[in-house]
Design an enzyme around this catalytic site. Sequence first.
Site, PDB file in Angstrom:
ATOM      1  N   GLY A  25       0.836  -1.196   0.000  1.00  0.00           N
ATOM      2  CA  GLY A  25       0.000   0.000   0.000  1.00  0.00           C
ATOM      3  C   GLY A  25       0.864   1.237   0.000  1.00  0.00           C
ATOM      4  O   GLY A  25       2.090   1.167   0.117  1.00  0.00           O
ATOM      5  N   ASP A  83      -0.794  10.069  13.275  1.00  0.00           N
ATOM      6  CA  ASP A  83      -1.600   9.553  12.163  1.00  0.00           C
ATOM      7  C   ASP A  83      -2.322   8.276  12.581  1.00  0.00           C
ATOM      8  O   ASP A  83      -2.382   7.310  11.818  1.00  0.00           O
ATOM      9  CB  ASP A  83      -0.714   9.292  10.949  1.00  0.00           C
ATOM     10  N   GLY A  92       0.851   5.748   0.897  1.00  0.00           N
ATOM     11  CA  GLY A  92       0.231   6.901   1.516  1.00  0.00           C
ATOM     12  C   GLY A  92       0.985   8.149   1.155  1.00  0.00           C
ATOM     13  O   GLY A  92       1.868   8.143   0.286  1.00  0.00           O
TER      14      GLY A  92
END
Length: 450
Positions: free
Chosen positions: A90, A202, A92
């Site tokens: 993934g 986060d 970000g």
Amino acid sequence: MEAVIKDLIRDQGVRGEGGSTAGLSATPPASLPGSLTNVKALQKSPGPQRERKSSSSSEDRNRMKTLGRRDSSDDWEIPDGQITVGQRIGSGSFGTVYKGKWHGDVAVKMLNVTAPTPQQLQAFKNEVGVLRKTRHVNILLFMGYSTKPQLAIVTQWCEGSSLYHHLHIIETKFEMIKLIDIARQTAQGMDYLHAKSIIHRDLKSNNIFLHEDLTVKIGDFGLATVKSRWSGSHQFEQLSGSILWMAPEVIRMQDKNPYSFQSDVYAFGIVLYELMTGQLPYSNINNRDQIIFMVGRGYLSPDLSKVRSNCPKAMKRLMAECLKKKRDERPLFPQILASIELLARSLPKIHRSASEPSLNRAGFQTEDFSLYACASPKTPIQAGGIGEWAVHLLKGLLLGLVVILLLVVCLPCLLQCVSSSIRKMIDNSLGYREEYKKLQEAYKQPERRA
């Protein structure tokens, strides 16, 4: 005594023809009695050789000591070429995560910085110096970092999916006990990070991973200095990517450093909302800028009326406290963790089957909440708890009973009113007919006279 020593030397073949002991072994014979201490004088090696041996032993000890300790950040740097980067997992705003190989499976997060300045590199190493000291069951284990070919963080590989994936993608069927325990473990990990003076910055369901045994692992924490020093574009991307979990003061960005322990608490409150509703907040608003504006100004808060009816009231109150708009009004994680543990102890317990796997290896295995069991955060409750369908059915039955009771009580009165009205109508019609006949007779009498 001297004769015994000579016999022993002769047996070892170390005595020369001239009676010297130049060929004496450096170690005593195995059969030498322990009481013959005078033999030690015969075992001494020449001075220079002994000094070299001592020096070599000292170097070996220093080398082993260095290998056994990793006291500086540089000791945690993984040389270029040792990590095998595999499948992309993934990405970000701050980096891209890959599955890699380094003495086993690891997670490698490549940071979005191609050519860091010396100041950025030093800030990165300073943050690594904090991360390397974290050791907790609910925290992803930091294993090292690399600077070439680009900056990267290496952590343990977690076999499992993120909490976001479980709740919003595959809709895993969790019981309420497990939802509460996920919240407890997350609070436990965050309490540890805050005790280490580490602000996550986060925290969200994407960064909370569930191991195979449903042990919570919090990842992507720290690196606060690095994130704040790098380009503003990265900060904006991070803002737009995680706004649902960001506190109002973080969205406003009016303070020099809006991130705090309380901003992590707000993000945890959103995670609680996800757990107890199975939904993301503000799902009815599609405009991201509108969410940023309204949350930042304090006009918008998560709708707590969407919380499941079987959610404990204490959990709902805790959620509301964590989501306070003013930073100073939010609790801290020691208080949050104590509240969740108190909630868990106050709910009913049942005994688990011996074959059922434990919920996690950090404890909390024996408590179960049959009254709060649910099939999924998004689906009605199945057998084992009072579901929404049962509540609606009960309401319908109560309404039916009320209607029947009203009919039984009011029906006689209603029938009497109707019958009296009908009688009046009949009497009125009969009266009209009699008057009509009288008028007819009165009209006929003048005609007869004429």
